[in-house]
Design a protein around this motif. Structure first.
Motif, PDB file in Angstrom:
ATOM      1  N   GLU A  83       3.430   5.850  -2.932  1.00  0.00           N
ATOM      2  CA  GLU A  83       4.446   6.690  -3.657  1.00  0.00           C
ATOM      3  C   GLU A  83       4.483   6.749  -5.003  1.00  0.00           C
ATOM      4  OE1 GLU A  83       7.482   4.380  -1.845  1.00  0.00           O
ATOM      5  OE2 GLU A  83       7.508   5.352   0.058  1.00  0.00           O
ATOM      6  N   ARG A  84       3.875   5.645  -5.754  1.00  0.00           N
ATOM      7  CA  ARG A  84       3.729   5.631  -7.292  1.00  0.00           C
ATOM      8  C   ARG A  84       2.758   6.501  -7.639  1.00  0.00           C
ATOM      9  NH1 ARG A  84       4.521   0.030  -6.549  1.00  0.00           N
ATOM     10  NH2 ARG A  84       2.122  -0.305  -6.655  1.00  0.00           N
ATOM     11  N   ARG A  85       1.739   6.588  -6.890  1.00  0.00           N
ATOM     12  CA  ARG A  85       0.733   7.619  -7.310  1.00  0.00           C
ATOM     13  C   ARG A  85       1.059   9.052  -7.093  1.00  0.00           C
ATOM     14  NH1 ARG A  85      -2.765   3.630  -5.233  1.00  0.00           N
ATOM     15  NH2 ARG A  85      -2.856   4.711  -3.148  1.00  0.00           N
ATOM     16  N   ILE A  86       1.703   9.521  -6.061  1.00  0.00           N
ATOM     17  CA  ILE A  86       2.307  10.588  -5.793  1.00  0.00           C
ATOM     18  C   ILE A  86       3.286  11.079  -6.875  1.00  0.00           C
ATOM     19  CG2 ILE A  86       3.837  12.200  -4.179  1.00  0.00           C
ATOM     20  CD1 ILE A  86       2.340  10.468  -1.945  1.00  0.00           C
TER      21      ILE A  86
ATOM     22  N   ALA B 140       0.813  -1.313   0.362  1.00  0.00           N
ATOM     23  CA  ALA B 140       0.107   0.060  -0.020  1.00  0.00           C
ATOM     24  C   ALA B 140       0.747   1.181   0.107  1.00  0.00           C
ATOM     25  CB  ALA B 140      -0.923   0.009   1.369  1.00  0.00           C
ATOM     26  N   ARG B 141       2.022   1.225   0.905  1.00  0.00           N
ATOM     27  CA  ARG B 141       2.820   2.434   0.832  1.00  0.00           C
ATOM     28  C   ARG B 141       3.480   2.544  -0.433  1.00  0.00           C
ATOM     29  NH1 ARG B 141       8.163   2.636   0.884  1.00  0.00           N
ATOM     30  NH2 ARG B 141       8.225   0.561   1.369  1.00  0.00           N
TER      31      ARG B 141
ATOM     32  N   GLY C 104      -4.026  17.397  -2.856  1.00  0.00           N
ATOM     33  CA  GLY C 104      -3.714  16.359  -4.059  1.00  0.00           C
ATOM     34  C   GLY C 104      -2.830  15.256  -3.389  1.00  0.00           C
ATOM     35  N   THR C 105      -1.961  15.578  -2.521  1.00  0.00           N
ATOM     36  CA  THR C 105      -1.173  14.314  -2.032  1.00  0.00           C
ATOM     37  C   THR C 105      -2.234  13.608  -1.163  1.00  0.00           C
ATOM     38  OG1 THR C 105       0.976  15.741  -1.858  1.00  0.00           O
ATOM     39  CG2 THR C 105       0.438  13.695  -0.554  1.00  0.00           C
ATOM     40  N   GLU C 106      -2.982  14.114  -0.393  1.00  0.00           N
ATOM     41  CA  GLU C 106      -4.049  13.285   0.466  1.00  0.00           C
ATOM     42  C   GLU C 106      -4.637  12.282  -0.512  1.00  0.00           C
ATOM     43  OE1 GLU C 106      -4.381  12.918   3.827  1.00  0.00           O
ATOM     44  OE2 GLU C 106      -2.432  14.496   4.154  1.00  0.00           O
ATOM     45  N   ALA C 107      -5.358  12.938  -1.589  1.00  0.00           N
ATOM     46  CA  ALA C 107      -6.027  11.963  -2.358  1.00  0.00           C
ATOM     47  C   ALA C 107      -5.129  10.816  -3.255  1.00  0.00           C
ATOM     48  CB  ALA C 107      -6.500  13.213  -3.659  1.00  0.00           C
ATOM     49  N   ALA C 108      -3.812  11.253  -3.502  1.00  0.00           N
ATOM     50  CA  ALA C 108      -3.194   9.961  -4.075  1.00  0.00           C
ATOM     51  C   ALA C 108      -2.908   8.971  -3.018  1.00  0.00           C
ATOM     52  CB  ALA C 108      -1.891  10.743  -4.529  1.00  0.00           C
ATOM     53  N   MET C 109      -2.854   9.326  -1.774  1.00  0.00           N
ATOM     54  CA  MET C 109      -2.598   8.289  -0.651  1.00  0.00           C
ATOM     55  C   MET C 109      -3.846   7.747  -0.489  1.00  0.00           C
ATOM     56  SD  MET C 109      -0.349  10.643   1.936  1.00  0.00           S
ATOM     57  CE  MET C 109      -0.370   9.609   3.194  1.00  0.00           C
ATOM     58  N   ALA C 110      -5.014   8.108  -0.957  1.00  0.00           N
ATOM     59  CA  ALA C 110      -6.309   7.677  -0.636  1.00  0.00           C
ATOM     60  C   ALA C 110      -6.607   6.503  -1.725  1.00  0.00           C
ATOM     61  CB  ALA C 110      -7.466   8.761  -0.293  1.00  0.00           C
ATOM     62  N   GLY C 111      -5.847   6.603  -2.728  1.00  0.00           N
ATOM     63  CA  GLY C 111      -5.961   5.653  -3.778  1.00  0.00           C
ATOM     64  C   GLY C 111      -6.459   6.396  -5.194  1.00  0.00           C
ATOM     65  N   TYR C 112      -6.662   7.733  -5.004  1.00  0.00           N
ATOM     66  CA  TYR C 112      -6.987   8.301  -6.449  1.00  0.00           C
ATOM     67  C   TYR C 112      -6.052   8.762  -7.209  1.00  0.00           C
ATOM     68  CZ  TYR C 112     -11.255   8.799  -3.872  1.00  0.00           C
ATOM     69  OH  TYR C 112     -12.627   8.400  -3.056  1.00  0.00           O
ATOM     70  N   ARG C 113      -6.318   8.580  -8.716  1.00  0.00           N
ATOM     71  CA  ARG C 113      -5.264   9.081  -9.563  1.00  0.00           C
ATOM     72  C   ARG C 113      -5.294  10.667  -9.626  1.00  0.00           C
ATOM     73  NH1 ARG C 113      -7.838   6.136 -14.560  1.00  0.00           N
ATOM     74  NH2 ARG C 113      -9.535   6.971 -13.657  1.00  0.00           N
ATOM     75  N   VAL C 114      -4.069  11.279  -9.529  1.00  0.00           N
ATOM     76  CA  VAL C 114      -3.918  12.532  -9.403  1.00  0.00           C
ATOM     77  C   VAL C 114      -2.911  13.076 -10.615  1.00  0.00           C
ATOM     78  CG1 VAL C 114      -3.535  14.630  -7.959  1.00  0.00           C
ATOM     79  CG2 VAL C 114      -4.661  12.508  -6.855  1.00  0.00           C
ATOM     80  N   LYS C 115      -3.312  14.546 -10.966  1.00  0.00           N
ATOM     81  CA  LYS C 115      -2.446  14.938 -11.717  1.00  0.00           C
ATOM     82  C   LYS C 115      -2.247  16.398 -11.471  1.00  0.00           C
ATOM     83  CE  LYS C 115       0.296  15.733 -15.382  1.00  0.00           C
ATOM     84  NZ  LYS C 115       1.775  15.328 -15.605  1.00  0.00           N
ATOM     85  N   TYR C 116      -1.139  17.138 -11.201  1.00  0.00           N
ATOM     86  CA  TYR C 116      -0.724  18.474 -10.938  1.00  0.00           C
ATOM     87  C   TYR C 116       0.069  19.377 -12.149  1.00  0.00           C
ATOM     88  CZ  TYR C 116       1.477  22.590  -9.397  1.00  0.00           C
ATOM     89  OH  TYR C 116       2.101  23.846  -9.068  1.00  0.00           O
ATOM     90  N   THR C 117      -0.769  20.384 -12.378  1.00  0.00           N
ATOM     91  CA  THR C 117      -0.119  21.208 -13.423  1.00  0.00           C
ATOM     92  C   THR C 117      -0.290  22.577 -13.560  1.00  0.00           C
ATOM     93  OG1 THR C 117       0.016  21.295 -16.064  1.00  0.00           O
ATOM     94  CG2 THR C 117      -2.297  20.968 -15.080  1.00  0.00           C
ATOM     95  N   LEU C 118       0.612  23.273 -14.174  1.00  0.00           N
ATOM     96  CA  LEU C 118       0.233  24.829 -14.101  1.00  0.00           C
ATOM     97  C   LEU C 118      -0.844  25.221 -15.415  1.00  0.00           C
ATOM     98  CD1 LEU C 118       3.875  26.062 -13.900  1.00  0.00           C
ATOM     99  CD2 LEU C 118       2.185  25.925 -12.012  1.00  0.00           C
TER     100      LEU C 118
ATOM    101  N   THR D 262     -11.324  18.349   6.682  1.00  0.00           N
ATOM    102  CA  THR D 262     -12.634  17.661   6.134  1.00  0.00           C
ATOM    103  C   THR D 262     -12.482  17.051   4.778  1.00  0.00           C
ATOM    104  OG1 THR D 262     -14.124  18.633   7.586  1.00  0.00           O
ATOM    105  CG2 THR D 262     -15.021  17.722   5.431  1.00  0.00           C
ATOM    106  N   LEU D 263     -11.849  18.153   4.099  1.00  0.00           N
ATOM    107  CA  LEU D 263     -11.376  18.043   2.529  1.00  0.00           C
ATOM    108  C   LEU D 263     -10.454  16.958   2.263  1.00  0.00           C
ATOM    109  CD1 LEU D 263     -11.135  21.855   1.202  1.00  0.00           C
ATOM    110  CD2 LEU D 263     -12.933  19.747   0.818  1.00  0.00           C
ATOM    111  N   ALA D 264      -9.614  16.700   3.548  1.00  0.00           N
ATOM    112  CA  ALA D 264      -8.422  15.771   3.262  1.00  0.00           C
ATOM    113  C   ALA D 264      -8.852  14.386   3.330  1.00  0.00           C
ATOM    114  CB  ALA D 264      -7.370  15.835   4.432  1.00  0.00           C
ATOM    115  N   LYS D 265     -10.401  14.074   3.721  1.00  0.00           N
ATOM    116  CA  LYS D 265     -10.856  12.738   3.923  1.00  0.00           C
ATOM    117  C   LYS D 265     -11.236  12.301   2.193  1.00  0.00           C
ATOM    118  CE  LYS D 265     -12.621  13.563   8.297  1.00  0.00           C
ATOM    119  NZ  LYS D 265     -14.123  13.819   9.222  1.00  0.00           N
ATOM    120  N   CYS D 266     -11.139  13.304   1.463  1.00  0.00           N
ATOM    121  CA  CYS D 266     -11.441  12.962   0.120  1.00  0.00           C
ATOM    122  C   CYS D 266     -12.660  12.813  -0.367  1.00  0.00           C
ATOM    123  CB  CYS D 266     -10.421  12.169  -0.767  1.00  0.00           C
ATOM    124  SG  CYS D 266      -8.616  12.440  -0.294  1.00  0.00           S
TER     125      CYS D 266
END
Length: 268
Positions: free
Chosen positions: A77-80, A72-73, A140-154, A109-113
């Motif tokens: 890390e891969r999702r992050i 799980a860890r 975004g990091t909390e969401a990745a740790m919760a199992g969601y696919r996340v993408k950051y961009t400008l 509360t938002l960190a619970k995703c």
């Protein structure tokens, strides 16, 4: 033509193995079964189990739980890494005392995703240095740790990537790729004016995600000021509508705590 028989990868079954032979067999089996954590922790856990007179099932449970936790860890890390955050930021390191405009209860509360699960947006609005990007990356990091696919961009990078797509097929694939992730984090929206083509393509990405997958944005401009970024008033209104429908809107204020900290460090 007869087929070549598959190689026999099974370990030989033996009764009455010596302790050394048993540990060697466990090591080999863990390699074959791809259980690196069990393999690494088996010797120490076995010694501990013997010392504590642990039951066979308790000993096995310890090893399997360790393997599951480690997997799980590694997945987190891969999702992050896949999210491509520009730097590491967490809610633990955010100074809520330095910015009383931000409600810690709302952020946690938002960190619970739940908002990510529901495909809802989050908008962080405020001046430079007020913590927008920190919170955007941390959530975004909390969401990745919760199992969601996340993408950051400008915002400008996303618009340029879309505009520079060499043909319609690549453009469609790019829009679909940004549409598929569970959470798209767009930073620095409002810092620079986008040309009409870039703004239209950004709108397509948002439309692709509407009420299906979440968008979180950080902007130094209030919604009224977005006409500087999106010069077409109707397109600007449509984008604001996409990003605010059902959204959590967090205003981080105008007082830069980065500047305040810098002044404090200089003794001013």
């Amino acid at each position: 033509m007869p087929t070549k028989p598959a190689p026999n990868l099974a370990l030989p079954r033996r009764r009455g193995l010596t302790e050394e032979a048993a540990r060697t067999a466990v090591d080999q089996a863990c390699r074959m079964l791809r259980l690196p954590t069990v393999r690494a922790q088996f010797p120490d856990t076995a010694d501990q189990a013997a010392a504590q007179q642990m039951s066979y099932s308790g000993f096995l449970a310890e090893l399997l739980i360790a393997e599951c936790d480690d997997r799980a860890r590694r997945r987190s890390e891969r999702r992050i890494r896949a999210a491509q955050f520009p730097r590491e930021k967490s809610l633990r390191t955010f100074d809520f005392d330095a910015n009383p405009n931000i409600d810690p209860a709302l952020i946690h509360t938002l960190a619970k995703c739940d908002w990510v699960a529901k495909g809802q947006p989050v908008c962080l609005i405020g001046d430079s240095g007020t913590g927008k990007s920190h919170l955007l990356i941390a959530l975004g990091t909390e969401a990745a740790m919760a199992g969601y696919r996340v993408k950051y961009t400008l915002a400008t990078k996303l618009a340029n990537e879309l505009v520079e797509a060499p043909d319609e097929l690549v453009l469609s694939k790019t829009i679909a790729r940004y549409g598929r992730v569970d959470l798209l984090c767009i930073d620095e929206l409002g810092y620079m004016q986008l040309d009409r083509r870039g703004a239209e393509l950004l709108f397509q990405v948002l439309t692709e995600r509407e009420e299906k997958n979440s968008v979180a944005i950080a902007s130094n401009e209030s919604f009224a000021g977005w006409t500087k970024t999106f010069t077409d008033p109707r397109l600007c209104a449509a984008i604001v509508d996409r990003l605010t429908f059902g959204a959590a809107i967090i205003e981080t204020g105008t007082d830069s705590y980065r500047l305040a900290h810098a002044r404090q460090a200089l003794g001013r």
